[in-house]
Write a protein that holds these residues in place. Structure first.
Motif: not given
Length: 501
Positions: A70-78, A119-130
């Motif tokens: 739960n670190e801000k820098k991890t979210k920014i890096l992602n 690209l699609f599945t990685y994009g979905v994972a990225t949105v969920l992570e945000l």
């Protein structure tokens, strides 16, 4: 304590990452397998791919086994790394694979599908992570691996040199990518004018589609040519045979030039296709004639261009190839339609079709004798897998009015690209890309039994596409072909083989 919603989102994100990585493995494996003949250092390239794909796999394992942070820098890096990877991937997918055509990817659909799925599945994972409170560095690791694979391809495309040429064969670049005011030169053909050059040497004309702004098929283009009067030792500057504006009244596309020459009348006939840009480049077939002048120039009769589609009351496809002059002075051209291939006879403004073959693909033809005619057909599909296509031939003993053998398969393998047939001293020669997988390995093969068996000689070991050849009476074999380092449209190069030796 995680809620059911958080648990479900975490699980769905991990599933998306698994699918993304599996897509990367499958797509990369097919990509490397199909294009292995184009890489000058294939084992090293495979090793680099494996390293980055293992990094992706390790990232997914990390996502499953490591406690989320739960670190801000991890979210920014992602956010930064994943955003960069996705933007780059979308750019490649849209502008390189769909809008334009980069050979190693776009010549075959499965790697593109895998790439899009990644690209699609990685994009979905990225949105969920945000939108989650806790994060994992797995997304960043996958992004780094993706960028690594991308950089491998950029490095390969920018640094790879030409593959090996046959050192015993004379070659000369006739058209180079970016030469003059055009972007790319494609779909070459060759017209041999025996003893019409200086001091009785062969004159050789090379026609091509000069594509104005891009390499893709559906684009503005003009018909251009160069002529050599010294047996292909040197060529003239670029000359424009025809622009769409000359007879269509606006910019458009001119495609598939297919010329023939009558030495008695010094007449050059060219069959070609053309379409207006405003009509989405919908092609119609036309015919134009010109006169060969003493200085090697061509006086084209642009005022009397014939709409062959209207004359025949049917849509046909042209070569792209060369035509031949029959003993009666008429021209014979290879054409294709839905029902199959045929020989189009042109004389004094009259156009007649011979018998249909069993194929309907890009074709070339030549005469073995006054009446014996051979046709070769592009065969197979770039979408097929596994690829195991072979070139097909047709044989006629009455100049194409009927076919004794309407279509028979040879032993010559093909990645589905235009090839060429030429006859000399009772033998059949074929210029073609000698590969199942990809447009590469320009070669010529000779048959002494009318196409039943062949002996093959390689001319170039790298990327090669469309090829057309013809042979003079004294045994000089001229072949013009698309040649490149990574893509086969870097240049149009002429090869000259002395068969009399």
């Amino acid at each position: 304590m995680k809620t059911k919603r958080e648990f479900a989102l975490n699980l769905f994100e991990k599933i998306c990452l698994v699918v993304a990585v599996l897509s990367a493995w499958v797509g990369s494996s097919i990509y490397l397998y199909i294009n292995q003949e184009l890489f000058n250092h294939f084992p090293l390239t495979v090793a680099f791919f494996v390293v980055f794909l293992l990094l992706m796999t390790g990232a997914v394992v990390y996502a499953f086994l490591t406690k989320r942070e739960n670190e801000k820098k991890t979210k920014i890096l992602n956010t930064v790394s994943a955003g960069l990877a996705l933007l780059l991937g979308i750019y490649v997918l849209v502008f390189q694979l769909i809008v334009d055509h980069f050979q190693p990817f776009s010549i075959f659909a499965p790697p593109i599908i895998c790439f899009a799925l990644f690209l699609f599945t990685y994009g979905v994972a990225t949105v969920l992570e945000l939108f989650k409170k806790t994060n994992t560095k797995a997304l960043s690791l996958v992004a780094v691996a993706f960028l690594g694979i991308f950089l491998i391809n950029v490095f390969w495309a920018k640094t790879q040199d030409y593959a090996k040429f046959n050192e015993d064969v004379y070659t000369k670049v006739v058209f180079a990518k970016g030469e003059g005011e055009y972007s790319t030169y494609r779909i070459p053909t060759l017209l041999l004018l025996e003893n019409e050059g200086e001091n009785g040497k062969d004159a050789v004309m090379v026609f091509a589609e000069a594509r104005c702004n891009t390499a893709k098929d559906m684009s503005d283009s003009e018909m251009v040519y160069k002529i050599s009067l010294d047996g292909a030792e040197s060529f003239s500057e670029i000359r424009v045979a025809l622009k769409p504006q000359d007879f269509l009244g606006e910019v458009g596309r001119i495609a598939d030039p297919t010329p023939a020459y009558n030495p008695e009348t010094r007449t050059i006939g060219v069959l070609f296709s053309a379409g207006k840009a405003s009509e989405n480049y919908r092609l119609t077939s036309y015919y134009m004639e010109g006169k060969l002048l003493e200085n090697g120039a061509i006086d084209w009769d642009k005022e009397h261009i014939v709409n062959v589609t209207e004359k025949l009351h049917m849509a046909i496809g042209i070569g792209p190839a060369k035509g031949v002059c029959l003993p009666d002075g008429s021209f014979a051209f290879p054409i294709r339609c839905k029902e199959g291939n045929a020989v189009l006879n042109a004389k004094n403004g009259t156009f007649t079709l011979g018998a249909l073959t069993a194929d309907g693909a890009e074709a070339d033809l030549d005469l073995l004798s006054d009446n014996e005619l051979f046709m070769v057909f592009r065969s197979g599909s770039m979408a097929s897998f596994p690829r195991n296509g072979h070139l097909r031939f047709a044989y006629s003993n009455d100049s194409g009015e009927t076919f004794v053998k309407p279509a028979y398969e040879s032993e010559l393998r093909t990645p589905s690209v235009q090839s060429s047939v030429a006859c000399y001293d009772g033998k059949v020669y074929c210029a073609y890309a000698d590969s199942y997988k990809v447009r590469a390995n320009l070669s010529y093969a000779v048959s002494e039994d009318k196409g039943e068996s062949f002996r093959t000689t390689q001319l170039y070991a790298g990327a090669s596409g469309y090829a057309i050849g013809d042979i003079s009476e004294d045994g000089m074999y001229y072949i013009i072909a698309e040649i490149g380092k990574v893509e086969y449209n870097d240049e149009l190069r002429l090869f000259r083989v002395d068969l009399s030796k």
